[in-house]
Every structure is written in structure tokens, then in C-alpha cells.
Design an enzyme around this catalytic site. Structure first.
Site, PDB file in Angstrom:
ATOM      1  N   GLY A 141       0.809  -1.219   0.000  1.00 35.09           N
ATOM      2  CA  GLY A 141       0.000   0.000   0.000  1.00 35.09           C
ATOM      3  C   GLY A 141       0.838   1.263   0.000  1.00 35.09           C
ATOM      4  N   GLY A 191       5.366   4.566  -8.905  1.00 32.21           N
ATOM      5  CA  GLY A 191       6.137   3.339  -9.149  1.00 32.21           C
ATOM      6  C   GLY A 191       5.205   2.128  -9.191  1.00 32.21           C
ATOM      7  N   HIS A 192       4.310   2.047  -8.199  1.00 32.00           N
ATOM      8  CA  HIS A 192       3.347   0.937  -8.183  1.00 32.00           C
ATOM      9  C   HIS A 192       2.424   1.031  -9.410  1.00 32.00           C
ATOM     10  CE1 HIS A 192       4.078   1.420  -3.710  1.00 32.00           C
ATOM     11  NE2 HIS A 192       4.361   0.145  -3.887  1.00 32.00           N
ATOM     12  N   GLY A 247       9.208  -4.298  -8.320  1.00 34.67           N
ATOM     13  CA  GLY A 247      10.111  -3.206  -8.671  1.00 34.67           C
ATOM     14  C   GLY A 247      11.567  -3.599  -8.454  1.00 34.67           C
ATOM     15  N   GLN A 255      15.439  -8.161  -2.856  1.00 35.32           N
ATOM     16  CA  GLN A 255      14.130  -8.809  -2.704  1.00 35.32           C
ATOM     17  C   GLN A 255      13.727  -9.523  -3.992  1.00 35.32           C
ATOM     18  OE1 GLN A 255      10.424  -7.165  -0.771  1.00 35.32           O
ATOM     19  NE2 GLN A 255       9.930  -6.562  -2.855  1.00 35.32           N
ATOM     20  N   ARG A 297       8.073   4.957   1.743  1.00 38.69           N
ATOM     21  CA  ARG A 297       8.741   5.515   2.933  1.00 38.69           C
ATOM     22  C   ARG A 297       9.137   6.976   2.755  1.00 38.69           C
ATOM     23  NH1 ARG A 297      10.376   0.064   3.839  1.00 38.69           N
ATOM     24  NH2 ARG A 297       9.988  -0.497   6.015  1.00 38.69           N
TER      25      ARG A 297
END
Ligand code: PAF
Length: 284
Positions: A33, A38-39, A150, A156, A190
Site C-alpha cells: 500500500g 512506481g506501483h 520493482g 528482494q 517511505r
């Protein structure tokens, strides 16, 4: 088209069975969320390559090693759903903690060796087990054809690729380029937590990553690391936690420059507020 929102496992299972029975290609964008452009770019790419796009919004408690970080993580589900609808996402899946972890926070028994011990793994113990656990669970629920992540979270992405392989998921993992603000700052949920001073200093991070490009391969990896660190730390608001030059597949540290190796420069920077990460690729 209006977006459908599901929060229970029963509802999403029904929707997925329905889509599967029609042979639809499902594009999946897992998120926590606080969505940004970017999302949105991941959703747009998923939209272009699949019949249906599902985006999950779930702030996964098991990947936070710091309870304060979990508490402060920005949450704005209504705004997120509006954004998703505007970019053409078909389904928002917004489960609760007990939907994802019906047996308490039971973790996947999976290990990634050195890959999870370096960089983020070294400073955030247990983080990648939490990420792998939630993504595995989401893949089992959503059964996506293609899944979009991303490249900003470079380690990750590498770990999710490995987990997908190890767990035998059939979904294709698609890494998507980092979106940046005009001043080069990598988009991140963030960033919302940065003070004005921290935000004003943040462009130094990407500048440092680009600046040292010209020094490779004329200086040793250690010298390049020292240079980038000094560059970022010109600002009293930024402290480099690590800057590592790694092989872009194995994530092992580069000890010397070898032609043909794909090198990723990965950085984590502490502010008195959020911790910022970024990375770029260097070709030799
Ligand atoms: O990158 C994120 O937002 C999260 O780590 C992910 C992949 C959605 C798992 O919680």
C-alpha cells in the site's frame, strides 16, 4: 471499469476460480500500500500483458524486524484503491493478518544462503523469510500468470525469483525499472516519512550511485565504495549503512573488475527517520 475489492480468502478464491475457468491470464502486483507512481507503473505493465490485474495491499508484519517501523508504515487503503481504479486495476485484494497467517505467524522453512545474509539481510534479520513467506502465500491464493516487482528492492527481487523456483510456482517473475522523482530520488512509500531536510538531502544518494560510474573500473571496488559513501555523507542528514558492489545474480561482493560481469551497486542510507535504499547497474 469499477475495481472489485476483496478481503476474505473465500471471496478471492471464488474470483480466481472463475477467472481460471475462463482461461484468463492473471497479472499480479503485490504491495504494502501507500501506492505511488512506481506501483502504478507496475499495474500498467501488468494491464498491458495480462487479461486481468490483481493488486494486493497487505502490510506484512513478518518482514518488519523493527516494530516501530511496522507501526509507522503509511497506511491509506481508500486512497490506494482509488489510485488503482484510475490505472485500470481490476481487483484489489486487501486481506487481514489472520487471512494471511491463519496459524499465527508461521514462517516458510526456506533458506537462501549467502543471498539472504548480505546487504538488507545483514541489517534486517528475518526480513527475507517474512517476504518469502507472504509472497509464497499470495502466489498460492492468486495463482498469477505473471507477477510484477520493482527493481528498487533489488535483493528482494533476486530472493523472490529464487523462492519461486524453490517452491515450484509457475508464475513468471517480472522485474520493472525503478521510477524516480525529477531530482533522481527513487519513489518509495517511505519517502512520505521524510522531513523536509531529509528529503532535500535524499537526491545525493542517486547522484552518488551515478557519480562513481565513471571511476569503475579505474579504481578498486573499495575505493569506489569509499567515494560513494563520502559523497552521500556530505549531508549531515544522511549516513550510509552499506554500499556494496555485487554480482547481479549471486549478490556476491565484487572483489575485482572482470569484463562481462554485471555489477549492481546497492546502497542503504539511514536518516533519523526512514531508511532509504536504492541501486543501479554498472556494466564492465
Ligand atoms: O515490496 C513490497 O512492497 C513487499 O516487500 C512485498 C513484496 C509486497 C511483500 O510484502
Amino acid at each position: 471499469m469499477k475495481i472489485h475489492c476483496f478481503s476474505s480468502i473465500e471471496e478471492i478464491n471464488r474470483a480466481i476460480s472463475n477467472l481460471k475457468s475462463q482461461g484468463k491470464k492473471i497479472g499480479f502486483v503485490p504491495t504494502m500500500g501507500a501506492l505511488h507512481e512506481g506501483h502504478e507503473s507496475l499495474v500498467k505493465q501488468a494491464k498491458a500483458e495480462n487479461d486481468v490485474v490483481i493488486c494486493s495491499i497487505f502490510v506484512n508484519p513478518t518482514q518488519f524486524n523493527d516494530p516501530k517501523d511496522l507501526e509507522k508504515y503509511p497506511r491509506m487503503p481508500e486512497k490506494d484503491v482509488n489510485r488503482l481504479e484510475l490505472v485500470g486495476c481490476d481487483i484489489a485484494f486487501i486481506p487481514g493478518v489472520s487471512d494471511i497467517y491463519p496459524n499465527g505467524n508461521k514462517m516458510l522453512d526456506i533458506h537462501f544462503g549467502k543471498m539472504e545474509e548480505t546487504m538488507e539481510g545483514a541489517f534486517r534479520p528475518g526480513h527475507f523469510t517474512g517476504v518469502a513467506t507472504v509472497v509464497d502465500r499470495l502466489f498460492n491464493i492468486v495463482q498469477p500468470t505473471n507477477s510484477y516487482f520493482g527493481e528498487k528492492d533489488f535483493q528482494q527481487l533476486a530472493i523472490i525469483r529464487r523462492m519461486t523456483n524453490m517452491m515450484g510456482h509457475s508464475t513468471k517473475i517480472i522485474g520493472c525499472p525503478t521510477l524516480r522523482e525529477n531530482d533522481g530520488v527513487a519513489m518509495s512509500s517511505r519517502n512520505l516519512l521524510l522531513t523536509t531536510e531529509q528529503r532535500n538531502a535524499a537526491p545525493l544518494i542517486y547522484k552518488a550511485l551515478k557519480q562513481v560510474e565513471t571511476f569503475i573500473p579505474y579504481h578498486t571496488p573499495e575505493a569506489v565504495i569509499a567515494l560513494a559513501t563520502r559523497y552521500v555523507e556530505q549531508s549531515m542528514f544522511l549516513k550510509v549503512q552499506y554500499f556494496q558492489l555485487v554480482n547481479n545474480e549471486t549478490l556476491e561482493d565484487i572483489k575485482s573488475w572482470e569484463k562481462g560481469t554485471k555489477v549492481q551497486g546497492c546502497i542503504a542510507v539511514l536518516t533519523e527517520g526512514p531508511r532509504l535504499i536504492d541501486n543501479v547497474s554498472y556494466s564492465l
